[in-house]
Design a protein around this motif. Sequence first.
Motif, PDB file in Angstrom:
ATOM      1  N   LEU A  68      -6.387  13.515  -8.023  1.00 27.93           N
ATOM      2  CA  LEU A  68      -6.171  12.075  -8.201  1.00 27.93           C
ATOM      3  C   LEU A  68      -6.598  11.561  -9.572  1.00 27.93           C
ATOM      4  N   TYR A  69      -5.883  10.528 -10.036  1.00 24.28           N
ATOM      5  CA  TYR A  69      -6.027   9.969 -11.375  1.00 24.28           C
ATOM      6  C   TYR A  69      -6.813   8.662 -11.390  1.00 24.28           C
ATOM      7  N   ALA A  70      -7.301   8.207 -10.240  1.00 21.79           N
ATOM      8  CA  ALA A  70      -7.990   6.920 -10.168  1.00 21.79           C
ATOM      9  C   ALA A  70      -9.175   6.871 -11.125  1.00 21.79           C
ATOM     10  N   GLY A  71      -9.276   5.767 -11.870  1.00 22.08           N
ATOM     11  CA  GLY A  71     -10.315   5.594 -12.867  1.00 22.08           C
ATOM     12  C   GLY A  71      -9.830   5.861 -14.281  1.00 22.08           C
ATOM     13  N   GLU A  72      -8.640   6.457 -14.402  1.00 24.16           N
ATOM     14  CA  GLU A  72      -8.121   6.859 -15.712  1.00 24.16           C
ATOM     15  C   GLU A  72      -6.882   6.060 -16.118  1.00 24.16           C
ATOM     16  N   GLU A  73      -6.608   4.987 -15.394  1.00 20.05           N
ATOM     17  CA  GLU A  73      -5.339   4.268 -15.530  1.00 20.05           C
ATOM     18  C   GLU A  73      -5.049   3.764 -16.936  1.00 20.05           C
TER      19      GLU A  73
ATOM     20  N   ASN B   5     -12.339  13.601 -18.908  1.00 19.00           N
ATOM     21  CA  ASN B   5     -13.003  12.886 -17.820  1.00 19.00           C
ATOM     22  C   ASN B   5     -14.384  13.445 -17.522  1.00 19.00           C
ATOM     23  N   GLY B   6     -14.884  14.269 -18.431  1.00 16.13           N
ATOM     24  CA  GLY B   6     -16.252  14.760 -18.321  1.00 16.13           C
ATOM     25  C   GLY B   6     -16.416  16.115 -17.681  1.00 16.13           C
ATOM     26  N   TYR B   7     -15.372  16.548 -16.943  1.00 20.69           N
ATOM     27  CA  TYR B   7     -15.497  17.811 -16.223  1.00 20.69           C
ATOM     28  C   TYR B   7     -14.187  18.587 -16.218  1.00 20.69           C
ATOM     29  N   ALA B   8     -14.241  19.857 -16.584  1.00 22.17           N
ATOM     30  CA  ALA B   8     -13.126  20.768 -16.392  1.00 22.17           C
ATOM     31  C   ALA B   8     -13.368  21.431 -15.041  1.00 22.17           C
ATOM     32  N   GLU B   9     -12.801  20.847 -13.999  1.00 23.47           N
ATOM     33  CA  GLU B   9     -13.106  21.166 -12.609  1.00 23.47           C
ATOM     34  C   GLU B   9     -14.567  20.814 -12.337  1.00 23.47           C
ATOM     35  N   SER B  10     -15.509  21.743 -12.569  1.00 23.02           N
ATOM     36  CA  SER B  10     -16.922  21.413 -12.344  1.00 23.02           C
ATOM     37  C   SER B  10     -17.781  21.702 -13.565  1.00 23.02           C
ATOM     38  N   THR B  11     -17.140  22.045 -14.671  1.00 22.19           N
ATOM     39  CA  THR B  11     -17.864  22.381 -15.899  1.00 22.19           C
ATOM     40  C   THR B  11     -17.866  21.194 -16.853  1.00 22.19           C
TER      41      THR B  11
ATOM     42  N   THR C 172     -14.200   8.559 -16.761  1.00 18.56           N
ATOM     43  CA  THR C 172     -14.654   9.361 -15.623  1.00 18.56           C
ATOM     44  C   THR C 172     -13.668   9.204 -14.480  1.00 18.56           C
ATOM     45  N   ARG C 173     -13.325  10.294 -13.839  1.00 23.92           N
ATOM     46  CA  ARG C 173     -12.477  10.220 -12.650  1.00 23.92           C
ATOM     47  C   ARG C 173     -13.324   9.813 -11.443  1.00 23.92           C
ATOM     48  N   TYR C 174     -12.703   9.052 -10.546  1.00 24.87           N
ATOM     49  CA  TYR C 174     -13.425   8.549  -9.389  1.00 24.87           C
ATOM     50  C   TYR C 174     -13.542   9.560  -8.257  1.00 24.87           C
ATOM     51  N   TYR C 175     -12.617  10.507  -8.222  1.00 24.69           N
ATOM     52  CA  TYR C 175     -12.631  11.488  -7.149  1.00 24.69           C
ATOM     53  C   TYR C 175     -12.919  12.874  -7.708  1.00 24.69           C
ATOM     54  N   GLY C 176     -12.986  13.854  -6.826  1.00 22.22           N
ATOM     55  CA  GLY C 176     -13.286  15.210  -7.253  1.00 22.22           C
ATOM     56  C   GLY C 176     -12.152  15.835  -8.032  1.00 22.22           C
TER      57      GLY C 176
END
Length: 322
Positions: free
Chosen positions: A40-45, A174-180, A238-242
């Motif tokens: 999901l793209y929420a937060g990046e609109e 968005n701060g994270y490449a998956e979890s990195t 930052t993305r709002y979801y995972g």
Amino acid sequence: MQISREGLLTSYRKMRIIREFEERVHKEFATGKIPGFVHLYAGEEASAVGICQHLNGTDYIGSTHRGHGHSIAKGCDVTGMMQEIYGRAGGLCKGKGGSMHIADIGVGMLGANGIVGGGPPLACGAALTAKLGKTGGVAVAFFGDGAFNQGTTLESMNFASIYKLPVYFVLEDNGYAESTASSWSIGGHNPMRRAEGFGIPGQHVDGHDFFAVYRAAGDAVARMRAGDGPQFIHIEFTRYYGHFEGDAMTYRPPGEVAEERQFLDPLKFFRARVIGAGLLEDGSLDAIDTEVGALIDKAVATAKTAPSPAAADLLTDVYKTY
């Protein structure tokens, strides 16, 4: 850079559609009715809309696995997108692509891409076509901080620089490449330097601020149309979801998303800015909110009742013939 009242309303409407689309997909996915993976793209609109507002019918974009926002910003049909996510025959790719492979060449959307770093080479191809055909068109390559470490992305930047292709390289960090964390994984800790290494000028902007993205993109697109070659932008948010639906996000600090939603929401920023400046009224934006809510409700209802692809469709659209 001035933006008209109509432009402001259109920008807000597109951002609101993205937000409501993603929030609804998040809820629907939890029911188990949506197949495959969803990002999901929420937060990046503000990123997708701020850039795509400068594009027209001669321009193309290459997207990522997190492509819903890019698709909506470029003009993809929302109902067709929802049907595609549900795997229905009426989807933009006949229900055979799903969330990570939404595409619509008719509006210049080359496709979301499950391959990390798969979009920049496609954007280079579109830009080369535009240059050779003298169409005046440009191409945008959206990619994440993880893809910025892929050879395909760096090779595309080198190729575009050599041939002065009108490609806008958009790093959505968005701060994270998956979890990195990107603060650890990007060598040199300054993406601008990488672009400069290829001779590509760039800018760094706050991705929560639509107007900052809009201004930077307007300048870059104008330079590309004038023949100045590729441009680069580093957008942080930052993305709002995972990373994907079902991601427990144990790698994120407690309260990070809640603080982002409260204090760094691009839609809240936009609304406060235009109302405070007397450019738009609460009523106009409220009307858009209501309209968009109905639009998403209708898209979901259509997708849930639409037919699935038939067995005979399985082997169609596999190879392109000319």
